[in-house]
Design an enzyme around this catalytic site. Structure first.
Site, PDB file in Angstrom:
ATOM      1  N   GLY A   1      37.024  46.879  39.138  1.00  0.00           N
ATOM      2  CA  GLY A   1      37.257  47.222  37.552  1.00  0.00           C
ATOM      3  C   GLY A   1      38.447  47.064  36.904  1.00  0.00           C
ATOM      4  N   CYS A   2      39.322  47.958  37.668  1.00  0.00           N
ATOM      5  CA  CYS A   2      40.689  48.139  37.006  1.00  0.00           C
ATOM      6  C   CYS A   2      41.544  46.811  37.399  1.00  0.00           C
ATOM      7  CB  CYS A   2      41.414  49.122  37.859  1.00  0.00           C
ATOM      8  SG  CYS A   2      40.869  50.609  37.526  1.00  0.00           S
ATOM      9  N   THR A   3      41.322  46.045  38.246  1.00  0.00           N
ATOM     10  CA  THR A   3      41.794  44.734  38.508  1.00  0.00           C
ATOM     11  C   THR A   3      41.283  43.834  37.659  1.00  0.00           C
ATOM     12  OG1 THR A   3      42.247  45.140  40.976  1.00  0.00           O
ATOM     13  CG2 THR A   3      42.327  43.042  40.457  1.00  0.00           C
TER      14      THR A   3
ATOM     15  N   LYS B   1      42.470  53.279  38.772  1.00  0.00           N
ATOM     16  CA  LYS B   1      43.259  53.085  40.000  1.00  0.00           C
ATOM     17  C   LYS B   1      43.536  51.578  40.345  1.00  0.00           C
ATOM     18  CE  LYS B   1      43.193  54.770  44.768  1.00  0.00           C
ATOM     19  NZ  LYS B   1      44.500  54.973  44.568  1.00  0.00           N
TER      20      LYS B   1
ATOM     21  N   ALA C   1      43.140  44.717  34.167  1.00  0.00           N
ATOM     22  CA  ALA C   1      44.505  44.331  34.300  1.00  0.00           C
ATOM     23  C   ALA C   1      44.659  42.990  34.203  1.00  0.00           C
ATOM     24  CB  ALA C   1      45.261  44.900  35.360  1.00  0.00           C
TER      25      ALA C   1
END
Length: 169
Positions: free
Chosen positions: A64-66, A59, A69
């Site tokens: 964690g996704c930031t 998401k 990315a």
């Protein structure tokens, strides 16, 4: 016996079916999705031209996704110097991806898989109800050469992807 079947089905529902996940040696399935700019991205338009780093993540704008990315962003020149195209895919919509890409200055393609159709095509497993975090390295012929699956360490996907690309050259 009935208990075992129920247990197996419950496990697959909660964690996904690992047997269905694409593996090294498999061809990338054909798909089209909208990118962060609302343009249609067709995987067939890039197959045969360059290696691909396709990463699935849970998401936009989560911790964690930031981190993942931004790790891909920070290493972006390392990927482009190896001729690779980076593609991030999640179930978020185009507007969410546009905001995410703008907020973190992400220079690569983000694809909106709102119905999780492409996630299912790749067989990306989920952990409980959290979509999985899996990176696929694809050669110029559209064949997957490496798969890395780790939900908790997003930045490690970048290190694994670069190492896999290095082995291809």
């Amino acid at each position: 016996m009935k208990f075992l079947s129920i247990l197996t089905l419950s496990f697959m529902f909660l964690f996904g079916n690992a047997d269905a996940q694409l593996k090294a040696g498999d061809k990338v399935p054909s798909f089209q999705l909208q990118d962060q700019d609302g343009q249609t991205f067709d995987i067939n338009s890039v197959l045969g031209k360059q290696p691909l780093v396709i990463y699935f993540y849970p998401k936009d704008e989560t911790g964690g996704c930031t981190k993942e990315a931004c790790s891909f962003r920070d290493a972006y020149e390392d990927f482009t110097s190896r001729g690779a195209k980076v593609i991030g895919i999640s179930g978020d919509d185009v507007a969410s991806h546009k905001s995410f890409a703008t907020h973190h200055k992400l220079p690569f393609t983000l694809l909106a898989d709102t119905g999780n159709k492409v996630r299912k095509l790749f067989g990306v497993p989920k952990t409980l109800f959290i979509p999985g975090r899996v990176t696929y390295i694809v050669d110029k012929q559209g064949v997957i050469t490496y798969v890395f699956n780790n939900l908790s360490d997003g930045p490690r996907h970048v290190k694994e992807a670069l190492a896999a690309l290095e082995k291809m050259n």
